[in-house]
Design a protein around this motif. Structure first.
Motif, mmCIF file in Angstrom:
data_model
loop_
_atom_site.group_PDB
_atom_site.id
_atom_site.type_symbol
_atom_site.label_atom_id
_atom_site.label_comp_id
_atom_site.label_asym_id
_atom_site.label_seq_id
_atom_site.Cartn_x
_atom_site.Cartn_y
_atom_site.Cartn_z
ATOM 1 N N HIS A 114 -1.358 10.637 -70.448
ATOM 2 C CA HIS A 114 0.006 11.138 -70.267
ATOM 3 C C HIS A 114 0.447 10.997 -68.811
ATOM 4 C CE1 HIS A 114 3.490 13.747 -70.445
ATOM 5 N NE2 HIS A 114 2.946 14.537 -69.554
ATOM 6 N N LEU A 115 -0.410 11.373 -67.865
ATOM 7 C CA LEU A 115 -0.042 11.364 -66.453
ATOM 8 C C LEU A 115 0.098 9.954 -65.888
ATOM 9 C CD1 LEU A 115 -2.292 14.279 -65.143
ATOM 10 C CD2 LEU A 115 0.180 14.333 -65.528
ATOM 11 N N LYS A 116 -0.554 8.979 -66.513
ATOM 12 C CA LYS A 116 -0.458 7.594 -66.034
ATOM 13 C C LYS A 116 0.969 7.063 -66.111
ATOM 14 C CE LYS A 116 -5.247 6.294 -67.020
ATOM 15 N NZ LYS A 116 -6.161 5.582 -67.969
ATOM 16 N N LYS A 117 1.799 7.685 -66.931
ATOM 17 C CA LYS A 117 3.202 7.282 -67.001
ATOM 18 C C LYS A 117 3.952 7.666 -65.727
ATOM 19 C CE LYS A 117 3.093 8.343 -71.949
ATOM 20 N NZ LYS A 117 3.565 9.301 -72.987
ATOM 21 N N VAL A 118 3.385 8.606 -64.980
ATOM 22 C CA VAL A 118 4.070 9.144 -63.808
ATOM 23 C C VAL A 118 3.488 8.602 -62.501
ATOM 24 C CG1 VAL A 118 4.707 11.271 -62.615
ATOM 25 C CG2 VAL A 118 4.552 11.248 -65.101
ATOM 26 N N GLY A 119 2.155 8.461 -62.433
ATOM 27 C CA GLY A 119 1.530 8.015 -61.191
ATOM 28 C C GLY A 119 0.077 7.645 -61.401
ATOM 29 N N HIS A 120 -0.592 7.300 -60.310
ATOM 30 C CA HIS A 120 -1.996 6.897 -60.362
ATOM 31 C C HIS A 120 -2.886 8.129 -60.530
ATOM 32 C CE1 HIS A 120 -5.645 4.681 -59.637
ATOM 33 N NE2 HIS A 120 -5.957 5.477 -58.619
ATOM 34 N N VAL A 121 -3.788 8.043 -61.491
ATOM 35 C CA VAL A 121 -4.658 9.176 -61.822
ATOM 36 C C VAL A 121 -6.110 8.792 -61.584
ATOM 37 C CG1 VAL A 121 -5.375 10.778 -63.631
ATOM 38 C CG2 VAL A 121 -3.025 9.932 -63.579
ATOM 39 N N LYS A 122 -6.858 9.670 -60.920
ATOM 40 C CA LYS A 122 -8.303 9.503 -60.750
ATOM 41 C C LYS A 122 -8.995 10.659 -61.453
ATOM 42 C CE LYS A 122 -8.068 9.636 -56.285
ATOM 43 N NZ LYS A 122 -8.466 9.631 -54.855
ATOM 44 N N GLY A 123 -10.232 10.440 -61.845
ATOM 45 C CA GLY A 123 -10.904 11.529 -62.516
ATOM 46 C C GLY A 123 -12.370 11.296 -62.757
ATOM 47 N N ASN A 124 -13.028 12.319 -63.269
ATOM 48 C CA ASN A 124 -14.419 12.251 -63.686
ATOM 49 C C ASN A 124 -14.568 13.147 -64.917
ATOM 50 O OD1 ASN A 124 -14.635 14.963 -62.694
ATOM 51 N ND2 ASN A 124 -15.037 14.150 -60.632
ATOM 52 N N ASP A 125 -15.791 13.490 -65.238
ATOM 53 C CA ASP A 125 -16.008 14.309 -66.436
ATOM 54 C C ASP A 125 -15.516 15.742 -66.289
ATOM 55 O OD1 ASP A 125 -17.176 12.165 -67.669
ATOM 56 O OD2 ASP A 125 -19.232 12.770 -67.178
ATOM 57 N N PHE A 126 -15.154 16.128 -65.076
ATOM 58 C CA PHE A 126 -14.862 17.535 -64.819
ATOM 59 C C PHE A 126 -13.413 17.816 -64.443
ATOM 60 C CE2 PHE A 126 -19.143 16.362 -63.455
ATOM 61 C CZ PHE A 126 -19.896 17.097 -64.368
ATOM 62 N N LEU A 127 -12.717 16.801 -63.890
ATOM 63 C CA LEU A 127 -11.360 17.040 -63.418
ATOM 64 C C LEU A 127 -10.586 15.730 -63.309
ATOM 65 C CD1 LEU A 127 -11.269 16.056 -60.190
ATOM 66 C CD2 LEU A 127 -12.596 18.135 -59.902
ATOM 67 N N LEU A 128 -9.269 15.882 -63.166
ATOM 68 C CA LEU A 128 -8.369 14.769 -62.875
ATOM 69 C C LEU A 128 -7.600 15.107 -61.609
ATOM 70 C CD1 LEU A 128 -6.682 14.184 -66.366
ATOM 71 C CD2 LEU A 128 -8.550 12.844 -65.378
ATOM 72 N N SER A 129 -7.236 14.081 -60.840
ATOM 73 C CA SER A 129 -6.377 14.320 -59.682
ATOM 74 C C SER A 129 -5.339 13.212 -59.591
ATOM 75 C CB SER A 129 -7.198 14.387 -58.391
ATOM 76 O OG SER A 129 -7.744 13.123 -58.082
ATOM 77 N N MET A 130 -4.187 13.562 -59.057
ATOM 78 C CA MET A 130 -3.137 12.571 -58.857
ATOM 79 C C MET A 130 -2.237 13.010 -57.714
ATOM 80 S SD MET A 130 -0.261 13.173 -61.855
ATOM 81 C CE MET A 130 0.763 11.900 -61.120
ATOM 82 N N ASP A 131 -1.674 12.029 -57.023
ATOM 83 C CA ASP A 131 -0.676 12.288 -55.995
ATOM 84 C C ASP A 131 0.696 12.096 -56.615
ATOM 85 O OD1 ASP A 131 -2.566 12.766 -53.996
ATOM 86 O OD2 ASP A 131 -2.761 10.635 -53.564
ATOM 87 N N TYR A 132 1.586 13.051 -56.342
ATOM 88 C CA TYR A 132 2.937 12.981 -56.882
ATOM 89 C C TYR A 132 3.884 13.470 -55.801
ATOM 90 C CZ TYR A 132 6.964 13.852 -59.915
ATOM 91 O OH TYR A 132 8.212 13.845 -60.481
ATOM 92 N N GLN A 133 4.798 12.573 -55.370
ATOM 93 C CA GLN A 133 5.678 12.863 -54.245
ATOM 94 C C GLN A 133 4.812 13.271 -53.052
ATOM 95 O OE1 GLN A 133 8.492 15.737 -55.854
ATOM 96 N NE2 GLN A 133 9.463 14.204 -57.152
ATOM 97 N N SER A 134 5.017 14.446 -52.489
ATOM 98 C CA SER A 134 4.212 14.860 -51.324
ATOM 99 C C SER A 134 3.100 15.830 -51.721
ATOM 100 C CB SER A 134 5.122 15.526 -50.282
ATOM 101 O OG SER A 134 5.764 16.663 -50.836
ATOM 102 N N TYR A 135 2.774 15.894 -53.013
ATOM 103 C CA TYR A 135 1.812 16.877 -53.512
ATOM 104 C C TYR A 135 0.580 16.172 -54.095
ATOM 105 C CZ TYR A 135 6.179 19.471 -53.338
ATOM 106 O OH TYR A 135 7.367 20.008 -52.928
ATOM 107 N N ARG A 136 -0.519 16.904 -54.133
ATOM 108 C CA ARG A 136 -1.714 16.442 -54.844
ATOM 109 C C ARG A 136 -2.070 17.501 -55.883
ATOM 110 N NH1 ARG A 136 -7.336 16.751 -53.951
ATOM 111 N NH2 ARG A 136 -6.984 17.722 -51.933
ATOM 112 N N LEU A 137 -2.235 17.057 -57.122
ATOM 113 C CA LEU A 137 -2.525 17.963 -58.217
ATOM 114 C C LEU A 137 -3.906 17.672 -58.764
ATOM 115 C CD1 LEU A 137 0.736 17.060 -58.447
ATOM 116 C CD2 LEU A 137 0.648 18.802 -60.223
ATOM 117 N N VAL A 138 -4.675 18.722 -58.988
ATOM 118 C CA VAL A 138 -6.022 18.601 -59.530
ATOM 119 C C VAL A 138 -6.094 19.448 -60.800
ATOM 120 C CG1 VAL A 138 -8.487 18.898 -59.118
ATOM 121 C CG2 VAL A 138 -6.965 18.276 -57.214
#
Length: 337
Positions: free
Chosen positions: A286-310
């Motif tokens: 779902h988030l790939k539609k908005v921006g680049h997503v990184k992750g592992n078995d435990f969490l996902l992270s992405m940068d969006y505008q000036s924020y980083r969401l985990v």
């Protein structure tokens, strides 16, 4: 003096008596974005007696293509939506009493404003708030009109406590947690107007007491694909429903079921804890539609505008780059749905 409502009163189902009824009623609109501003304008032009509008957000440039009542200057000045809307609505009809509250609606904060309200119109942007609203209005036995839209699609349904299936009946244990949002798939303004047409019309029927004219179906549509459907949902009414059943417990107005947020001291970060676990692969898609997503078995992270969401599997989300709970919630609902 010319009667401003003359054309509306010529419509026989309303007439003189119906117009008087509208002028004596109080409607609360929760949310002052696309659905909220358009419904508010319709009701104010129709001569509603009292209108309460509630929203926590301010006007941004990206709102203007679909959200009535706002201007470029409102966006430049970051005027709270309810304040900008109140100014425009009072200029449209000075006879209407308009009350504006800048408020993050929770079961606790919203309840005092529901006293002596005849009807609530849902103009929210997330299902956490809608399920809370459903429970609260079932408990208080206040009718409300659900509405939502995204992309070219939308739906609406009129809910009468003790008489029709409630939102929890319709969606059972809740919607998929990673639904589409305007930020991920966009929205066209005609989809907004279609939902609003249904919501305001149902509101007018309720306000004048024309319950026999109410639509009893769930209406859904996709304007781009030329789909329009009325779904009979009478059989969805569940006697064991926790929101409207015989032994209702109203789970979504309990503290344990709410989405919670807290500022993490000294980190310019807000933590949001949802009331459900997250399926990380599904969320990642779902988030790939908005921006680049990184992750592992435990969490996902992405940068969006000036924020980083985990995002964590247990439902926690860390939003780095702000210490504003309201801004963090807005980002969360924009991205997660």
């Amino acid at each position: 003096m010319e009667d401003r409502y003359s054309r509306q009163k010529l419509f026989k189902p309303i007439g003189e008596d119906g117009q008087k009824e509208i002028g004596q009623k109080h409607v609360l609109i929760l949310g002052c974005g696309a659905l909220g501003t358009a419904n508010a304008e319709n009701l104010v032009r129709a001569g509603i007696g009292k209108l309460t509008i509630i929203d926590r957000d301010y006007v941004e440039l990206s709102n203007l293509h679909r959200q009535h009542l706002f201007t470029e200057q409102d966006a430049m000045d970051q005027i709270p939506k309810v304040i900008a809307a109140k100014r425009k609505l009072e200029a449209i009809n000075s006879q209407v009493e308009i009350i504006a509250h800048i408020l993050d609606a929770t079961a606790v904060s919203l309840k005092p404003y529901l006293a002596k309200v005849d009807l609530v119109i849902d103009a929210t942007d997330n299902f956490d708030t809608r399920f809370m609203l459903n429970d609260l209005l079932q408990q208080l036995e206040i009718p409300w009109i659900y509405g939502s839209c995204v992309g070219s699609t939308g739906m609406s349904y009129t809910i009468l406590p003790k008489q029709t299936p409630c939102l929890h009946c319709l969606l059972n244990d809740g919607p998929p947690p990673n639904g589409a949002t305007c930020d991920s798939v966009g929205i066209i303004s005609p989809a907004v107007q279609m939902v609003v047409a249904h919501q305001t019309t149902e509101a007018m029927k309720l306000l004048i007491g024309a319950k026999e004219a109410l639509r009893t179906t769930l209406v859904t549509f996709d304007l781009w694909k030329n789909h329009y459907q009325m779904i009979n949902v009478e059989q969805a009414m569940n006697r064991a429903c926790p929101a409207c059943g015989m032994d209702a417990s109203y789970p979504y107005i309990q503290y344990e079921a709410s989405t919670k947020a807290e500022i993490l001291c000294g980190r310019n970060t807000v933590q949001i804890r949802a009331n459900r676990e997250v399926h990380l692969p599904e969320l990642a898609n779902h988030l790939k539609k908005v921006g680049h997503v990184k992750g592992n078995d435990f969490l996902l992270s992405m940068d969006y505008q000036s924020y980083r969401l985990v995002f964590f599997q247990d439902g926690r989300t860390l939003i780095h780059g702000t210490d504003s709970i309201e801004k963090a919630k807005n980002l969360y609902y924009q991205l997660v749905g």
